[in-house]
Design an enzyme around this catalytic site. Structure first.
Site, mmCIF file in Angstrom:
data_model
loop_
_atom_site.group_PDB
_atom_site.id
_atom_site.type_symbol
_atom_site.label_atom_id
_atom_site.label_comp_id
_atom_site.label_asym_id
_atom_site.label_seq_id
_atom_site.Cartn_x
_atom_site.Cartn_y
_atom_site.Cartn_z
ATOM 1 N N ARG A 1 -9.749 0.189 15.628
ATOM 2 C CA ARG A 1 -9.614 1.003 14.423
ATOM 3 C C ARG A 1 -10.616 0.454 13.417
ATOM 4 N NH1 ARG A 1 -3.888 1.505 11.315
ATOM 5 N NH2 ARG A 1 -4.479 -0.620 10.778
ATOM 6 N N MET B 1 13.813 23.664 2.424
ATOM 7 C CA MET B 1 12.981 22.966 1.444
ATOM 8 C C MET B 1 13.812 22.096 0.490
ATOM 9 S SD MET B 1 10.160 24.449 -1.239
ATOM 10 C CE MET B 1 8.983 25.028 -0.041
ATOM 11 N N LYS C 1 0.858 -1.202 0.000
ATOM 12 C CA LYS C 1 0.000 0.000 0.000
ATOM 13 C C LYS C 1 0.890 1.246 0.000
ATOM 14 C CE LYS C 1 -0.265 -0.218 5.046
ATOM 15 N NZ LYS C 1 -1.089 -0.695 6.183
ATOM 16 N N TYR D 1 18.137 28.881 8.354
ATOM 17 C CA TYR D 1 16.953 29.545 8.905
ATOM 18 C C TYR D 1 16.935 29.442 10.425
ATOM 19 C CZ TYR D 1 14.967 29.696 4.207
ATOM 20 O OH TYR D 1 14.729 29.937 2.886
HETATM 21 C C1 LIG Z 1 -0.268 -1.767 6.790
HETATM 22 C C2 LIG Z 1 -0.807 -3.040 7.316
HETATM 23 C C3 LIG Z 1 0.027 -4.134 7.541
HETATM 24 C C4 LIG Z 1 1.532 -4.066 7.420
HETATM 25 O O1 LIG Z 1 2.028 -3.530 8.618
HETATM 26 P P1 LIG Z 1 3.602 -3.371 8.866
HETATM 27 O O2 LIG Z 1 3.677 -2.878 10.256
HETATM 28 O O3 LIG Z 1 4.090 -2.371 7.888
HETATM 29 O O4 LIG Z 1 4.206 -4.697 8.675
HETATM 30 C C5 LIG Z 1 -0.557 -5.325 7.922
HETATM 31 N N1 LIG Z 1 -1.897 -5.416 8.089
HETATM 32 C C6 LIG Z 1 -2.723 -4.372 7.903
HETATM 33 C C7 LIG Z 1 -4.183 -4.539 8.125
HETATM 34 C C8 LIG Z 1 -2.213 -3.147 7.525
HETATM 35 O O5 LIG Z 1 -3.034 -2.116 7.351
#
Ligand SMILES: *Cc1c(COP(=O)(O)O)cnc(C)c1O
Length: 369
Positions: free
Chosen positions: A135, A315, A34, A268
């Site tokens: 969640r 930047m 993702k 800065y």
């Molecule tokens: C992003 C995600 C993972 C991967 O988690 P990592 O900590 O990056 O290994 C696994 N399961 C779900 C449901 C996720 O959203």
């Protein structure tokens, strides 16, 4: 000379980290790609893993579509399922696996299946249970009901149970065990004997003996560890983590060298002030490239020698300390993170995690090898 910053992606390291995840979890593993493969380029990473990975996991239909358009044929799991029922026809067309995390999704999916008899198409559902993270996921109680409902559909070939850990990155926190107990109770209650999926990177690396009975195939979901970073905050020497190989090397060059006098401040806000006459280097990398503005004395490597980032990151540029590095001149190579400078250590100096740093890299050319 063009601007010298670049992100080099070591696809062999990615493959090796995936193999490590599979070995440690002793079962099938979805490579979580993702967020553009945590900033590494989802299509290139999927292509590199496509002959070995058991499947991929992404956050949205858009991410899945990009992979299918690039010719990826492996299973693709949508980690958040669908956001509206109108997505279901394309999900079917792209043949994605589906997380179901809420009761409204159960209803919408069953309604869709009842009115769209798409013949041979079969669905793979990953029923997500909230075991304590609060969640996404159905309560164990609602999951019992959802499981019974989903089982009635002839179009649903397979239902797995999944959950996600809140605190697996702390191996002394019993919450992970409590979450497993909630899942175990559900498994017992519905007499479940299919496949389950619990482990993210932290659980794969730090919680290898989580048990559930009856023993059933377990799908791991490694994300961060595939990219060679360590999910355990503030530690870069976690035992299993040592075998991980950094996939991204973010590097650039020194584009200016200055000598400043005692009492003079740089950049800065004049955040860094020289105690005595010293040399500093200006590097072509800044927060617009994704380098965190909040670092305090982050490590960096220049011409093969370790040094520190000093002053405020701007930047397009940042400063490094050249105090004891008289040979470093304009054009010297700088590794911001990668094979020698741990992205985890840079993250700690910015009070964050490697996840955030890797996802944020932008504007720089990506070079794959
Ligand atoms: C992003 C995600 C993972 C991967 O988690 P990592 O900590 O990056 O290994 C696994 N399961 C779900 C449901 C996720 O959203």
């Amino acid at each position: 000379m063009t601007r010298p910053i670049k992100a080099q992606i070591d696809l062999a390291a990615l493959k090796s980290n995936y193999q490590l995840a599979k070995t440690l979890s002793a079962g099938p593993a979805l490579a979580v790609i993702k967020a553009n493969a945590y900033g590494h380029g989802a299509v290139r990473c999927a292509q590199a893993l496509s002959d070995t990975a058991d499947g991929f996991a992404v956050a949205s239909l858009e991410e899945a579509r990009e992979l299918r358009q690039a010719g990826i044929q492996s299973p693709i799991l949508l980690l958040e399922g669908f956001f509206e029922a109108t997505e279901l026809s394309e999900i079917a067309a792209l043949d994605c696996w589906l997380v179901i995390h809420a009761s409204w999704q159960v209803t919408a999916l069953l309604q869709y299946l009842a009115s769209n008899d798409d013949g041979a198409k079969t669905w793979h559902v990953w029923l997500k249970v909230d075991t304590g993270m609060h969640r996404l996921g159905l309560t164990a109680e609602d999951a019992v009901h959802a499981y019974a409902q989903l089982k009635t559909s002839l179009h649903i070939q397979d239902i797995k149970l999944m959950t996600h850990f809140a605190n697996a990155d702390d191996v002394s926190d019993a919450k992970t065990l409590t979450q497993m107990q909630v899942l175990q109770q559900l498994v017992d209650q519905v007499g479940f004997s299919g496949e389950i999926s619990v482990a993210n990177s932290a659980a794969i690396l730090g919680w290898q003996d989580l048990k559930i009975t009856p023993v059933m195939p377990r799908w791991a979901r490694p994300g961060l560890m595939l990219y060679g970073a360590n999910p355990f905050y503030g530690t870069t020497a976690q035992t299993a983590g040592e075998a991980l190989q950094a996939v991204m090397t973010l590097s650039s060059q020194v584009i200016s060298v200055q000598t400043i006098q005692a009492g003079e401040a740089i950049g800065y806000g004049g955040l860094f002030q020289a105690q005595e006459t010293m040399r500093i280097g200006v590097v072509a990398c800044g927060y617009a490239d994704g380098y965190p503005r909040t670092v305090v004395h982050a490590p960096a490597m220049v011409a093969g020698q370790m040094t520190r980032v000093i002053g405020r990151v701007s930047m397009d540029m940042l400063f490094i300390n050249l105090e004891n590095l008289p040979d470093v001149t304009v054009g010297a190579d700088v590794e911001l993170w990668g094979k020698h400078v741990s992205v985890d250590a840079v993250a700690v100096s910015a009070n964050t995690l490697a996840y955030e740093l890797l996802c944020n890299v932008k504007r720089t050319p990506f070079i794959y090898r």
